[in-house]
Design a protein around this motif. Structure first.
Motif, PDB file in Angstrom:
ATOM      1  N   TYR A  18      48.917  33.855  38.793  1.00  0.00           N
ATOM      2  CA  TYR A  18      48.256  32.876  39.669  1.00  0.00           C
ATOM      3  C   TYR A  18      49.327  31.945  40.224  1.00  0.00           C
ATOM      4  O   TYR A  18      50.493  31.989  39.799  1.00  0.00           O
ATOM      5  N   ARG A  56      54.427  32.931  44.064  1.00  0.00           N
ATOM      6  CA  ARG A  56      53.767  32.410  42.867  1.00  0.00           C
ATOM      7  C   ARG A  56      54.744  31.724  41.924  1.00  0.00           C
ATOM      8  O   ARG A  56      54.339  31.191  40.896  1.00  0.00           O
ATOM      9  N   GLN A 102      44.547  37.937  34.880  1.00  0.00           N
ATOM     10  CA  GLN A 102      44.077  36.611  35.276  1.00  0.00           C
ATOM     11  C   GLN A 102      44.751  35.509  34.458  1.00  0.00           C
ATOM     12  O   GLN A 102      44.934  34.384  34.928  1.00  0.00           O
ATOM     13  N   ARG A 119      45.560  26.927  35.319  1.00  0.00           N
ATOM     14  CA  ARG A 119      44.425  27.412  36.109  1.00  0.00           C
ATOM     15  C   ARG A 119      43.252  26.440  36.004  1.00  0.00           C
ATOM     16  O   ARG A 119      43.018  25.834  34.956  1.00  0.00           O
TER      17      ARG A 119
END
Length: 228
Positions: free
Chosen positions: A121, A60, A117, A71
């Motif tokens: 990511y 990542r 979240q 995102r």
């Protein structure tokens, strides 16, 4: 033969982050959450226990001149320039580096339970360009940190702080990170940011982020949006 390329100086098996570790950093975060009055950021600012969270794995992370990501479901993502510390399994600092703890602030501010979240990511963590040993850095609490966001070659944001403003010292962060939590050699701890742009700043496709920390060099990363 092709030209040389600088990429990640290490592939950290684990990356952990610390939050609300600088003086006055909580103020900006408090403005962005929906709660009124005392917020979780105010509470952790004065608490004995620091905020420590899991950030990334090697796949990542990106390196110098590699793209960080916004995102696909975020409309307000910010860079967070931070001093990174590479640790041994015993928690001993092995090296320092520049880290960008890229964060989807709109997701985090919507609900604190969405923090993973917001933080974890593909392309959410940039490392490098160099690893610098503790003896070369000297005092880690006297380093100037500078952030620039460029859009079309023009500066749309700049900010600076100094690691002397860290309230949560590195040894304190490491103590809580490694308490009942074994970490492998090469674990990277990102020690928190003292530069938090407001809602009038966001990362967009095509932007370029520059982070400079004294003695550690300048990290440059282009910005893309979407799936990694």
């Amino acid at each position: 033969m092709g030209g040389w390329k600088i990429t990640k100086p290490l592939d950290p098996p684990e990356v952990w982050g610390a939050g609300i570790s600088y003086e006055a950093a909580r103020g900006r975060y408090t403005e962005d959450v929906k709660d009124k009055g005392m917020t979780i950021y105010d509470m952790v600012y004065n608490a004995e226990r620091p905020e420590i969270f899991f950030k990334a794995t090697a796949n990542r992370c990106v390196g110098h001149m590699e793209p960080i990501r916004v995102r696909s479901d975020s409309s307000w993502t910010l860079p967070e320039p931070e001093l990174g510390v590479v640790l041994s399994s015993s928690g001993r600092p092995l090296a320092f580096t520049v880290v960008d703890d890229v964060s989807a602030r709109d997701i985090e501010s919507e609900n604190p339970l969405y923090l993973p979240q917001s933080k974890i990511y593909a392309g959410s963590c940039a490392v490098g360009p160099f690893l610098v040993t503790p003896d070369e850095v000297g005092d880690p609490y006297s380093l100037e940190v500078n952030l620039r966001i460029l859009r079309g070659g023009k500066e749309v944001f700049s900010g600076r702080t100094n690691t002397s403003r860290m309230r949560r010292r590195i040894d304190e962060q490491v103590k809580y990170l490694t308490r009942d939590n074994p970490v492998p050699d090469g674990t990277l701890l990102s020690t928190g940011t003292g530069i938090v742009p407001g809602r009038d700043v966001d990362l967009r496709e095509g932007d370029v982020v520059e982070i400079t920390i004294d003695k550690l060099g300048t990290q440059v990363t282009p910005v893309v949006k979407g799936k990694g």
